[in-house]
Design an enzyme around this catalytic site. Structure first.
Site, PDB file in Angstrom:
ATOM      1  N   GLY A  46       0.691  -1.365  -0.115  1.00  0.00           N
ATOM      2  CA  GLY A  46       0.045   0.068  -0.013  1.00  0.00           C
ATOM      3  C   GLY A  46       0.783   1.198   0.039  1.00  0.00           C
ATOM      4  N   GLU A 101       4.067   3.872   5.913  1.00  0.00           N
ATOM      5  CA  GLU A 101       2.936   2.850   6.008  1.00  0.00           C
ATOM      6  C   GLU A 101       1.905   3.511   5.462  1.00  0.00           C
ATOM      7  OE1 GLU A 101       1.576  -0.096   6.170  1.00  0.00           O
ATOM      8  OE2 GLU A 101       1.461  -0.865   8.027  1.00  0.00           O
ATOM      9  N   ASP A 105      -4.833   1.468  11.676  1.00  0.00           N
ATOM     10  CA  ASP A 105      -6.068   1.420  12.288  1.00  0.00           C
ATOM     11  C   ASP A 105      -6.020   1.036  13.688  1.00  0.00           C
ATOM     12  OD1 ASP A 105      -5.485  -1.499  11.637  1.00  0.00           O
ATOM     13  OD2 ASP A 105      -7.117  -1.713  10.218  1.00  0.00           O
TER      14      ASP A 105
END
Length: 117
Positions: A46, A101, A105
């Site tokens: 990601g 990153e 969460d």
């Protein structure tokens, strides 16, 4: 008529706002590490595109490496178990390291990465 599935999508941040913030981050990193080298670790997959944009905004020497971890398996919810699927290619001992990153969460993955690093 078939639905595209995008009827309920809402733009939260415009591209220009994201680009502006990436530039600001690059300027700040360049100030913080003036005269030094910084080693960026991108967490795959990601963070790859964001990391590419960020590197172009940094005005000090930059080196890169990548890690990949999984805490989701085949689910859309974290299992709480983090698994390293790709380690760094080189040692980071003595380097100025910034971990890049994409999603934060629960913090489980980042906590794991910081412990491993």
């Amino acid at each position: 008529m078939q639905s595209s599935g995008q009827e309920h999508l809402k733009v939260l941040l415009r591209n220009s706002a994201i680009q502006k913030r990436v530039r600001e981050m690059g300027v700040q990193i360049s100030k913080d590490y003036k005269g030094q080298r910084v080693h960026l670790i991108g967490v795959l997959k990601g963070a790859a595109i964001f990391l590419s944009d960020l590197v172009r905004q940094i005005r000090v020497e930059v080196t890169l490496d990548f890690m990949a971890v999984s805490s989701y398996g085949h689910s859309s919810q974290t299992s709480g178990q983090v698994r390293l699927t790709k380690d760094l290619d080189t040692s980071i001992e003595g380097l100025n390291v910034i971990v890049v990153e994409d999603i934060l969460d629960t913090g489980i993955t980042l906590t794991y990465l910081l412990r491993v690093l």
